[in-house]
Design a protein around this motif. Sequence first.
Motif, PDB file in Angstrom:
ATOM      1  N   UNK A  63       5.531  -3.657 -25.506  1.00 63.40           N
ATOM      2  CA  UNK A  63       5.277  -3.423 -24.092  1.00 63.40           C
ATOM      3  C   UNK A  63       4.340  -2.251 -23.911  1.00 63.40           C
ATOM      4  N   UNK A  64       3.449  -2.381 -22.947  1.00 62.26           N
ATOM      5  CA  UNK A  64       2.639  -1.256 -22.497  1.00 62.26           C
ATOM      6  C   UNK A  64       3.021  -1.011 -21.048  1.00 62.26           C
ATOM      7  N   UNK A  65       3.074   0.246 -20.657  1.00 61.09           N
ATOM      8  CA  UNK A  65       3.374   0.504 -19.256  1.00 61.09           C
ATOM      9  C   UNK A  65       2.262   1.342 -18.644  1.00 61.09           C
ATOM     10  N   UNK A  66       2.070   1.141 -17.379  1.00 64.39           N
ATOM     11  CA  UNK A  66       1.162   2.012 -16.641  1.00 64.39           C
ATOM     12  C   UNK A  66       1.497   1.918 -15.162  1.00 64.39           C
ATOM     13  N   UNK A  67       1.032   2.860 -14.372  1.00 65.71           N
ATOM     14  CA  UNK A  67       1.392   2.808 -12.968  1.00 65.71           C
ATOM     15  C   UNK A  67       0.207   3.184 -12.095  1.00 65.71           C
ATOM     16  N   UNK A  68       0.317   2.828 -10.827  1.00 64.48           N
ATOM     17  CA  UNK A  68      -0.731   3.179  -9.869  1.00 64.48           C
ATOM     18  C   UNK A  68      -0.133   3.217  -8.475  1.00 64.48           C
ATOM     19  N   UNK A  69      -0.857   3.823  -7.568  1.00 62.91           N
ATOM     20  CA  UNK A  69      -0.495   3.742  -6.157  1.00 62.91           C
ATOM     21  C   UNK A  69      -1.756   3.396  -5.386  1.00 62.91           C
ATOM     22  N   UNK A  70      -1.800   2.164  -4.896  1.00 56.51           N
ATOM     23  CA  UNK A  70      -2.966   1.731  -4.123  1.00 56.51           C
ATOM     24  C   UNK A  70      -2.887   2.391  -2.754  1.00 56.51           C
ATOM     25  N   UNK A  71      -4.031   2.903  -2.283  1.00 55.23           N
ATOM     26  CA  UNK A  71      -3.965   3.585  -0.995  1.00 55.23           C
ATOM     27  C   UNK A  71      -4.884   2.968   0.050  1.00 55.23           C
ATOM     28  N   UNK A  72      -5.390   1.779  -0.231  1.00 50.36           N
ATOM     29  CA  UNK A  72      -6.231   1.111   0.750  1.00 50.36           C
ATOM     30  C   UNK A  72      -5.929  -0.383   0.735  1.00 50.36           C
ATOM     31  N   UNK A  73      -5.603  -0.914   1.915  1.00 49.89           N
ATOM     32  CA  UNK A  73      -5.346  -2.343   2.034  1.00 49.89           C
ATOM     33  C   UNK A  73      -6.624  -3.099   1.710  1.00 49.89           C
ATOM     34  N   UNK A  89      -1.348  -4.835   0.403  1.00 51.80           N
ATOM     35  CA  UNK A  89      -0.945  -5.190   1.768  1.00 51.80           C
ATOM     36  C   UNK A  89      -0.145  -4.047   2.383  1.00 51.80           C
ATOM     37  N   UNK A  90      -0.108  -4.007   3.717  1.00 47.13           N
ATOM     38  CA  UNK A  90       0.773  -3.010   4.297  1.00 47.13           C
ATOM     39  C   UNK A  90       2.215  -3.489   4.129  1.00 47.13           C
ATOM     40  N   UNK A  91       3.161  -2.566   4.103  1.00 44.32           N
ATOM     41  CA  UNK A  91       4.516  -2.902   3.669  1.00 44.32           C
ATOM     42  C   UNK A  91       5.138  -4.092   4.418  1.00 44.32           C
ATOM     43  N   UNK A  92       4.851  -4.196   5.713  1.00 46.11           N
ATOM     44  CA  UNK A  92       5.465  -5.297   6.463  1.00 46.11           C
ATOM     45  C   UNK A  92       4.893  -6.641   6.002  1.00 46.11           C
ATOM     46  N   UNK A  93       3.553  -6.714   5.843  1.00 46.20           N
ATOM     47  CA  UNK A  93       2.943  -7.945   5.350  1.00 46.20           C
ATOM     48  C   UNK A  93       3.462  -8.277   3.953  1.00 46.20           C
ATOM     49  N   UNK A 122       0.847  -1.189   0.000  1.00 43.77           N
ATOM     50  CA  UNK A 122       0.000   0.000   0.000  1.00 43.77           C
ATOM     51  C   UNK A 122       0.889   1.248   0.000  1.00 43.77           C
ATOM     52  N   UNK A 123       0.424   2.301  -0.640  1.00 49.40           N
ATOM     53  CA  UNK A 123       1.120   3.582  -0.573  1.00 49.40           C
ATOM     54  C   UNK A 123       2.411   3.654  -1.368  1.00 49.40           C
ATOM     55  N   UNK A 124       2.668   2.663  -2.181  1.00 44.84           N
ATOM     56  CA  UNK A 124       3.906   2.687  -2.971  1.00 44.84           C
ATOM     57  C   UNK A 124       3.562   2.744  -4.458  1.00 44.84           C
ATOM     58  N   UNK A 125       4.311   3.551  -5.207  1.00 44.23           N
ATOM     59  CA  UNK A 125       4.079   3.613  -6.646  1.00 44.23           C
ATOM     60  C   UNK A 125       4.493   2.295  -7.274  1.00 44.23           C
ATOM     61  N   UNK A 126       3.618   1.753  -8.094  1.00 48.15           N
ATOM     62  CA  UNK A 126       3.907   0.488  -8.769  1.00 48.15           C
ATOM     63  C   UNK A 126       3.795   0.718 -10.264  1.00 48.15           C
ATOM     64  N   UNK A 127       4.818   0.285 -10.976  1.00 50.10           N
ATOM     65  CA  UNK A 127       4.811   0.456 -12.419  1.00 50.10           C
ATOM     66  C   UNK A 127       4.658  -0.919 -13.042  1.00 50.10           C
ATOM     67  N   UNK A 128       3.713  -1.064 -13.959  1.00 48.30           N
ATOM     68  CA  UNK A 128       3.522  -2.342 -14.623  1.00 48.30           C
ATOM     69  C   UNK A 128       4.094  -2.264 -16.034  1.00 48.30           C
ATOM     70  N   UNK A 129       4.888  -3.249 -16.380  1.00 46.38           N
ATOM     71  CA  UNK A 129       5.354  -3.381 -17.761  1.00 46.38           C
ATOM     72  C   UNK A 129       4.643  -4.617 -18.302  1.00 46.38           C
ATOM     73  N   UNK A 130       3.777  -4.414 -19.282  1.00 45.23           N
ATOM     74  CA  UNK A 130       2.854  -5.478 -19.652  1.00 45.23           C
ATOM     75  C   UNK A 130       3.036  -5.925 -21.094  1.00 45.23           C
TER      76      UNK A 130
END
Length: 313
Positions: free
Chosen positions: A161-171, A196-200, A128-136
């Motif tokens: 390749x297609x790329x896109x990104x997101x930042x999930x903000x809710x577990x 998930x939260x970062x530790x999980x 959660x809360x981390x930018x994630x970039x997908x290379x698809x």
Amino acid sequence: MHGFPWWPATASAYAGTIDFLFGSLLVVAALTSGLVFFLLLFFANKYRHGSNADRSGAIRKTWRFEVAWTAATLLVFVGMAVWGSTIYLRLYNPPADALQIFIVGKQWMWKAQHPGGQREINELHVPVGQDVRLVMASQDVIHSFFVPALRIKQDVVPGRYETMWFRADKVGRYHLFCAEYCGTDHAHMGGWLTVMNPRDFANWLEDQGGQTTLAAQGEELFRRYGCSGCHESGGTVRAPHLEGVFGSPVPLSDGSVVIADERYVRDSILNPKGQVAAGYAPVMPTFAGQVSEDDLAKLVAYIESIGPERSGS
Ligand code: HEC
Ligand SMILES: [Cu+2]
């Protein structure tokens, strides 16, 4: 809007932004067509055949009204286009330090490869809360990666390749789908995104067993496919060293310059004659049909890891 029945869950930073844009478009479109239809019916009734409405003194066309009305609507709709494009551009320009995950679509599943080498099918775990970039990429036909709760959807066309990104903000756990009809089992092509939260998340990564990283697997393939024979010192052929290539500008033999991104590396492997690095003979053989999408992702991750910017995260 979130109290609205059937409104999809929102789990990304910009889900609200997109909903607001969507809602505004809907309101403007509804008001405009509402006004047009109201006037249409109103005048059709008022001046219907045989009505005793006053028909004398017909109004002449006034340019002032015409220009004002056209300019006002133009302004509103251009404004909406600019607003939408701004959001779109933000959506397609990932931040540099995003966690990068390779996604491969095939009939009928989504496969994911994490930088640490962890793999999953029809599941995607992210912190959660981390930018994630997908290379698809797609291995066969056109698919479309769709996570309603994140408000992201991207067609994945075979061969690039297609790329896109997101930042999930809710577990939580959210549906992911294929949103492009792709054959018999299209309806079953999908699964779950787990935020998930970062530790999980760190624990989850660990529980997947001790893999070697994607880049390390790529390095091994780099030898197995014989790339190193040409691309490393002592090779029989004069070929560019690939250290530091990723992310930097590459002069091509036709005089143009491209930035070596995932797409460029991928094309270099599958279609080497398409873009030839300046100063080299076009002797690299094509690996199309020999390297699977999964292996391509590893090779790209390896070449990325020896690039100047991101070092083997
Ligand atoms: C027969 C020798 C040879 C083999 C084998 C070979 N390459 Fe190449 N490669 C070259 C040459 C020569 C060039 C430069 C000319 C060009 O761009 O086609 C090149 C260019 C590239 C580029 C673009 C580099 C740049 O500076 O722009 C990449 C990336 C690349 N190769 C990756 C690979 C990978 C990955 C493999 C293994 C799957 C591989 N190569 C196998 C000879 C080879
Ligand atoms: Cu599909």
